[in-house]
Design an enzyme around this catalytic site. Structure first.
Site, PDB file in Angstrom:
ATOM      1  CG  HIS A   1       1.537  -8.648  -0.758  1.00  0.00           C
ATOM      2  ND1 HIS A   1       1.805  -9.709  -1.717  1.00  0.00           N
ATOM      3  CD2 HIS A   1       1.376  -9.103   0.457  1.00  0.00           C
ATOM      4  CE1 HIS A   1       2.060 -10.635  -0.914  1.00  0.00           C
ATOM      5  NE2 HIS A   1       1.940 -10.475   0.258  1.00  0.00           N
TER       6      HIS A   1
ATOM      7  CE  LYS B   1      -1.064 -15.923 -11.577  1.00  0.00           C
ATOM      8  NZ  LYS B   1      -2.224 -15.399 -10.810  1.00  0.00           N
TER       9      LYS B   1
ATOM     10  CE  LYS C   1      -5.044  -4.087  -9.304  1.00  0.00           C
ATOM     11  NZ  LYS C   1      -3.876  -4.824  -9.285  1.00  0.00           N
TER      12      LYS C   1
ATOM     13  CE  LYS D   1      -3.930  -5.540 -14.980  1.00  0.00           C
ATOM     14  NZ  LYS D   1      -2.889  -5.922 -14.340  1.00  0.00           N
ATOM     15  NE  ARG D   2     -11.313  -6.801  -6.701  1.00  0.00           N
ATOM     16  CZ  ARG D   2     -11.714  -7.037  -5.502  1.00  0.00           C
ATOM     17  NH1 ARG D   2     -11.420  -8.144  -4.940  1.00  0.00           N
ATOM     18  NH2 ARG D   2     -12.404  -6.180  -4.926  1.00  0.00           N
TER      19      ARG D   2
ATOM     20  CB  THR E   1       1.046 -12.729  -9.795  1.00  0.00           C
ATOM     21  OG1 THR E   1      -0.392 -12.343  -9.523  1.00  0.00           O
ATOM     22  CG2 THR E   1       1.964 -12.475  -8.700  1.00  0.00           C
TER      23      THR E   1
END
Ligand code: F59
Length: 814
Positions: free
Chosen positions: A358, A661, A555, A549-550, A657
């Site tokens: 991952h 969504k 990110k 998100k985290r 992911t």
């Protein structure tokens, strides 16, 4: 399947459970009592289906899928289980007779936060799809007593609190103490020749621990099968207690008991760098050893002392490296305990395991100091050495003139200290190695695991992630569900590609305005939640621009902040400026030890404080940071999003992911060419996706040639103004210097190349805002995002795993 009960009998069952489990009647029951009584009522309707599933597995001698994952994020269970038992409307009616509201009771449920983020949620989406598709499976994991910490903000800083999720009762789990397993740690090994002159090894452990399994039913949509999520809880052994009792030291006995039971106490809240903590390795071995004992026990009842069928009857999927010690444990069981020859055991092991990665970041690959290993799992270390020495021998034969290869590929790294590389063990001990998006799988082959790809090209494959449409569309977005179903029926729930049939409505003005009304109503709901929880007023007609998100530097939440601050300056410098009103919504937890991430949280909150209150902004920009983002909150946010921020540096996000969504719920993506964004863009069409930034190849080239972030600072006046204002304390007047380190690190290093992507990000965000101003065009983009997201169903992903990796087929249940 059983016939559904009438609302009357459901009502009676509910009252009986309120009495039996809570010892209350309607008059004395509080909201939690009522929720628990309802949950018990629903779960009773799963028991017979679960038992039928077990019998069908026995009768058909089915191949089992075992998903090994240190994390699960199932979210709330009530609505999901009502849906999958077909009881939603019956329960609603039954409760209404008591003047009770199903939706408010559902809000009582505490979600199990037994994971950090995407990886844990993926495991739960896959459990949902396995059940929906009828594949018999067990998800094995750890019943952490405390899940992912609860986040709150104090003066804008993240504060963590223990997540005591079991406090109000856990109605979905069934403890199975009679199926407990004993496992061992520490001690030493003894090597000897037995009476037949066979070389043998015996592990003589120092301590023993008991694992008690807790079953949670996993029903599937429109499926008679009910699978099992089986989570292990650590208990001290009784013999252990006795020993110390006899030594007379009662207090130490109880102390030691606590130490054993610490193993399943708490989830490590870290998705940054693996820290090599003893307790974490104990957790990993604990759940893996319990699970393999459970699997072998079951197998041996079917095939007593016949190992030849094992890989045909069991497929084990390793969710990242966290459960990789299973490879050494299965070898130990087969060789030491069941006395198989090494080669035979190795063949069985390799045919049983498959490994999913991952990540792409080399620093995120788990490594365990040999010293820790030796102390905790001395026999497993020997087995790993043996696996390694045979592997390196093969390697030298294949590449006789390349001694460096052995140094690079050895499971045991030599410098800076001796460490076991778990990803290499997983790659060598599995028959399949998969990434979670096309880009990541390619980069694994060309970079992260290039040497292994050269050696075992046939093992590598891609399984693009997916998400369950039941939870993330049907349950989370009832308005959209109704609208979609009114036009194309409900077949999409188990065949998500059917959403494509919505495409023909793009030109239907009535449908388009209904689509718009649904999104607006969802945004009003979220605005009300923002008002009540955070006391911030937001305009449902503004763009809801969302990043949840985290929190991680790669990110790039900080890039989003640079955008917000840029817009803020534009407005301050020109208060008459016409801009599309925007509501920026954040949700993200930072690992408690990740200082930079925590500082970014403080910055977002500080910018929000200034921007939200500035009269010159006049409400045109709002910044909202929801504390404690989790699955339940996610279900309220995705349906209300207009714009989905997926802005990781290209080549860093394995898949994502959340991006799926959002798209499924009709949000348009503003994103980089990274992870599954690439697949989303290809499918929904470039005109329905706002792309910006460097590609993974360009990132690579830029790094090689030397990246100078200062050049961008000097070339872009708006960027300079933005960075200077953050650095000089515009958003932190009380402590003007607190954000300087963030800016300095951008100017001098900028590991994740925010400045390089800044100009194109601002431009793409501007195009998105302009596109939004033409609502009719925007609604088309939104609809097409939903209509073309069918590929991202976890049903599709799981079917690919089943046919290509596990080689298994659905169970037949009459
Ligand atoms: C590793 C070692 C020690 C302590 C903790 C950890 C660890 C725990 C959790 C490392 C990573 C994680 C974790 O949650 N990782 C992810 O969520 N990864 C994400 O997986 C998703 C599903 O495939 C991807 O979509 C996403 O890109 C990826 O970041």
């Amino acid at each position: 399947m059983n016939n559904p009960p009438s609302p009357e009998s459901f009502r009676q069952e509910f009252l009986d459970n309120l009495s039996a489990y809570q010892g209350k009647d309607l008059e004395r029951a509080n909201a939690n009592d009522l929720y628990l009584a309802l949950a018990h009522t629903v779960r009773e309707h799963l028991v017979s289906r679960w038992l039928t599933t077990l019998s069908a597995i026995d009768r058909q001698d089915a191949k089992m899928v075992y998903y090994f994952s240190a994390e699960y994020l199932p979210g709330r269970q009530l609505n999901n289980n009502l849906l999958n038992t077909g009881l939603t409307e019956i329960a609603r009616q039954a409760l209404a007779e008591f003047n009770l509201d199903l939706d408010s009771l559902a809000e009582q449920e505490t979600e199990p936060g037994l994971g950090n983020g995407g990886l844990g949620r993926l495991a739960s989406c896959y459990m949902d799809s396995l059940a929906a598709l009828g594949y018999p499976a067990v998800g094995y994991g750890i019943r952490y007593e405390y899940g992912i910490f609860q986040q709150s903000f104090q003066n804008g800083w993240q504060v963590e609190q223990a997540d005591d999720w079991l406090r109000r009762g856990a109605p979905w789990e069934f403890p199975q103490p009679e199926e407990q397993v004993e496992i061992a740690f520490g001690g030493r090994t003894r090597h000897y020749f037995d009476e037949n002159k066979l070389y043998c090894v015996e592990w003589m452990p120092e301590t023993r621990i008991i694992g008690v399994p807790y079953n949670i039913f996993v029903p599937g949509f429109n499926s008679p099968l009910v699978n099992t999520l089986r989570l292990w809880s650590a208990r001290a052994t009784q013999s252990f207690d006795l020993q110390v009792f006899n030594a007379g030291d009662y207090v130490r006995a109880v102390e030691q008991k606590t130490l054993s039971e610490n193993i399943s106490k708490v989830l490590y809240p870290d998705d940054t760098t693996p820290q090599g903590k003893l307790l974490r390795l104990q957790q990993q071995y604990f759940f893996v050893a319990c699970s393999l004992a459970d699997i072998l026990r079951f197998y041996l009842t079917r095939y007593p002392s016949d190992w030849s069928q094992f890989p045909e009857k069991a497929a084990i999927q390793l969710n990242d490296t966290h459960p990789t010690i299973a490879i050494a444990e299965l070898m130990r069981l087969l060789v030491d305990v069941h006395k198989l020859r090494w080669d035979h055991a190795w063949d069985i092991t390799r045919r049983t395991f498959a490994y999913t990665l991952h990540t792409l970041l080399p620093e995120a690959l788990e490594e365990w100091p040999v010293q820790i290993f030796e102390q905790l799992l001395p026999r497993h270390l020997e087995i790993i050495y043996e696996i390694n020495s045979r592997f390196l021998q093969d390697l030298r034969q294949r590449f006789p003139n390349d001694p460096n290869r052995a140094v690079r590929m050895s499971i045991v790294r030599e410098t800076p200290e001796k460490r076991v590389r778990m990803a290499y063990l997983a790659a060598i001990g599995s028959h399949s190695i998969n990434g979670v998006s096309g880009l990541q799988s390619d980069l694994l082959k060309s970079r992260t695991l290039a040497d292994f790809y050269e050696l075992f090209p046939e093992k590598f494959n891609n399984k693009t992630n997916g998400v369950t449409p039941r939870r993330f569309l049907y349950i989370a977005n009832p308005r959209l569900k109704d609208l979609i179903t009114s036009r194309i029926g409900s077949g999409w729930l188990s065949d998500l590609e059917q959403l494509r049939r919505l495409e023909e409505y793009v030109t239907d003005t009535e449908f388009c305005s209904a689509w718009h009304e649904v999104k607006l109503a969802n945004k009003r709901d979220l605005a009300a939640l923002i008002q009540s929880r955070l006391d911030i007023e937001v305009d449902p007609n503004s763009i809801f621009d969302v990043m949840v998100k985290r929190l991680h530097e790669y990110k790039r939440q900080l890039l989003k902040v640079l955008h917000i601050v840029t817009l803020y300056h534009r407005l301050r410098d020109n208060p008459e400026l016409k801009i599309t009103p925007r509501t920026f919504i954040f949700g993200a937890k930072a690992a408690p030890g990740y200082q930079t991430a925590k500082l970014i949280i403080k910055l977002i909150n500080s910018v929000g404080d200034v921007v939200n209150r500035d009269p010159l902004v006049n409400g045109k920009l709002k910044v909202v940071y929801f504390p404690n983002f989790n699955v339940s909150l996610a279900e309220r946010i995705y349906p209300a999003a207009d714009l989905s921020e997926q802005i990781s540096l290209a080549g860093m996000e394995a898949s994502g992911t959340g991006n799926m969504k959002f798209a499924l719920n009709g949000a348009v993506t503003l994103g980089t060419y990274d992870g599954a964004n690439i697949d989303i863009r290809r499918l929904v069409g470039a005109e329905n996706f706002f792309l910006f930034g460097l590609t993974a190849d360009e990132v690579f080239t830029l790094r090689q040639g030397g990246y100078y972030p200062m050049d961008y600072y000097q070339s872009y006046p708006e960027l300079r103004q933005t960075l200077d204002s953050i650095s000089s304390g515009l958003f932190s007047p009380q402590h003007p210097e607190i954000f300087r380190s963030l800016v300095d690190s951008l100017l001098h290093k900028d590991e994740y190349m925010l400045l390089a992507d800044y100009p194109s990000y601002i431009e793409a965000a501007e195009s998105a805002a302009q596109a939004y101003a033409d609502l009719r065009r925007w609604n088309c983009k939104s609809m097409l995002n939903t209509a073309r997201s069918g590929f991202f169903s976890s049903d599709r992903s799981v079917r690919e795993y089943a046919t290509e990796i596990w080689k298994t087929s659905p169970l037949k249940i009459p």
